[in-house]
Design a protein around this motif. Structure first.
Motif: not given
Length: 488
Positions: A193-208
């Motif tokens: 929630y602190g870094i916008p999608n343009m820099k880090l898409e959230k499926h990358i977080v979910d994958r980890r």
């Protein structure tokens, strides 16, 4: 270490960025990666320098240079050059817990210490790192590795940002039984929630997170530890507790004028957009919108820049960014030599987009908001004033006030430590900076079996520092639980 003459034969080549006017049409990442052959050439540029400042963090004055994770950068650059991607992945993962995060959002302290950068352009270390980890996922090499042997120890990690995830990952690999508690509705902390999608898409977080779940870590969302979930219950049920709640307390501004609708803290604004993207596809009425508004952003750091990029994607009418500090020089000053972090002017993606859309740089230096202007309780503008530092104190410049029309004011002036109710619930002492009180390199708190790491302990910082702290804290927790540790 790469190709011996590679730094002489190949120029630095970064992954391209989509044009500002094209990329603002959505919230996707916008740096298409280089082709494989081009990336191998970039790995070849890593020179046999003998003293690789890139991979070892050192203190130079009041700044740090090099990689806080002590990544084995020359080794995996050599493997990239030779096309040995699985070996490169092995060397990368030996020290870097989440390279898919740092490869996207780290400001690359390592590159600023690269010897190639003394008389030319440094190696593309961060992009090489991202190539290696994404190649690992693509080729099926990032598979779960649950520990073969479990201890009988139970650890609670409070907070699921980069520090909390790093602690959890290391202790789980050691064989301890780890549960991560997160107050929000999704795992990831500031990564989510602190870094916008343009820099880090959230499926990358979910994958980890899925990978960590498959390795045996338990995640609990909606868990307000120290609030609705009593701290004593956690202390009773677990052998060790690690507080990694971040530095979420936003810095307020000393402004004249009463409360007004249209004034928001930056993280609340960014969180609103991310949550709406995930749940509603950014449907109108489901987020704090800048559409058609005259926006003023206070704060010249990464968060302020993220607000600019987000507002432009919303369709704002205008945008201005205020920065209290003077404009940095375009070139290094003599007093700021390599391998120190270069204190030079940087035009980030949001500012590039503002220039493309509105035809001018949005930044105004040595300026802050003095007064809110409102009508019927709604923000209509701000009165600004020029400032400068004299004898370490911020001083207003006489007769420098200016009125800016504004419907939306976003405060991105940094943070002042952690939310105090969590450490208070555990009886943990705080410093005057509102951070957990512990010595340098020590992650124990004043309360038995309670530890802390990340921004909550060190104050607002970088993702890479949070991960490094999480790794080091995990080692200390393991030693506390077992009486010894074999963790590196």
């Amino acid at each position: 270490m790469g190709k011996i003459t590679g730094f002489l034969e190949y120029e630095r080549e970064d992954s391209s960025a989509l044009s500002p006017l094209g990329r603002i049409e959505n919230f996707n990442e916008f740096h298409p990666p280089l082709g494989e052959e081009e990336r191998r050439c970039q790995g070849a540029r890593c020179m046999n320098c003998g003293v690789p400042f890139c991979q070892s963090i050192i203190r130079l004055g009041n700044m740090a240079a090099g990689c806080p994770l002590h990544n084995l950068i020359p080794e995996w650059n050599d493997e990239v050059f030779n096309g040995n991607y699985q070996h490169a992945l092995s060397r990368l993962l030996k020290t870097s817990t989440f390279p898919e995060f740092t490869g996207r959002v780290c400001p690359a302290l390592c590159e600023k210490s690269c010897l190639c950068g003394v008389n030319g352009d440094p190696v593309t270390i961060r992009e090489n790192e991202l190539f290696i980890i994404e190649k690992g996922f693509e080729e099926g090499n990032m598979i779960p590795h649950p520990p073969q042997v479990r201890t009988d120890k139970k650890v609670a990690v409070v907070g699921s940002g980069p520090a909390g995830l790093a602690v959890a990952d290391r202790l789980n690999r050691r064989g301890h039984n780890v549960t991560v508690f997160e107050k929000a509705d999704r795992i990831g902390g500031l990564l989510m929630y602190g870094i916008p999608n343009m820099k880090l898409e959230k499926h990358i977080v979910d994958r980890r997170v899925r990978l960590m779940e498959q390795e045996g870590i338990t995640f609990v969302t909606g868990a307000d530890v120290g609030g609705e979930l009593p701290a004593q219950d956690i202390l009773n049920q677990y052998d060790a507790v690690v507080l990694c709640c971040g530095a979420k307390q936003p810095r307020s501004l000393q402004m004249e004028g009463g409360p007004a609708e249209g004034v928001h803290y930056a993280v609340d604004f960014l969180t609103s957009t991310t949550r709406s993207l995930l749940e509603h596809g950014l449907r109108e009425g489901t987020y704090l919108s800048a559409k058609g508004k005259r926006v003023v952003v206070v704060g010249g750091g990464d968060t302020g820049n993220d607000c600019i990029g987000t507002c432009i994607r919303h369709g704002c009418k205008s945008i201005i960014q205020l920065e209290m500090m003077p404009q940095p020089p375009e070139q290094r000053a003599a007093s700021n030599p390599w391998p120190e972090w270069p204190k030079t002017l940087k035009t980030d993606y949001g500012q590039e987009e503002a220039i493309a859309v509105f035809g001018e740089d949005p930044r105004q230096y040595e300026t802050t908001v003095k007064q809110l202007l409102s009508q019927d309780g709604k923000l209509t503008g701000v009165k600004t004033v020029k400032v400068h530092f004299q004898d370490g104190k911020l001083q207003e410049v006489p007769d420098s006030e200016q009125v800016l029309d504004a419907d939306l004011l976003l405060i991105a002036a940094g943070f002042v430590g952690c939310e105090p109710y969590v450490p208070k619930a555990f009886g943990v002492e705080l410093t005057a900076r509102n951070t957990v009180n512990s010595e340098e390199g020590n992650y124990k708190t004043n309360v038995d079996k309670v530890f802390s790491a990340g921004d909550m302990r060190r104050g607002q910082s970088l993702v890479v520092w949070a991960i490094a702290e999480g790794n080091q804290c995990a080692r200390q927790v393991d030693e506390y639980l077992m009486g010894y540790t074999n963790m590196e």
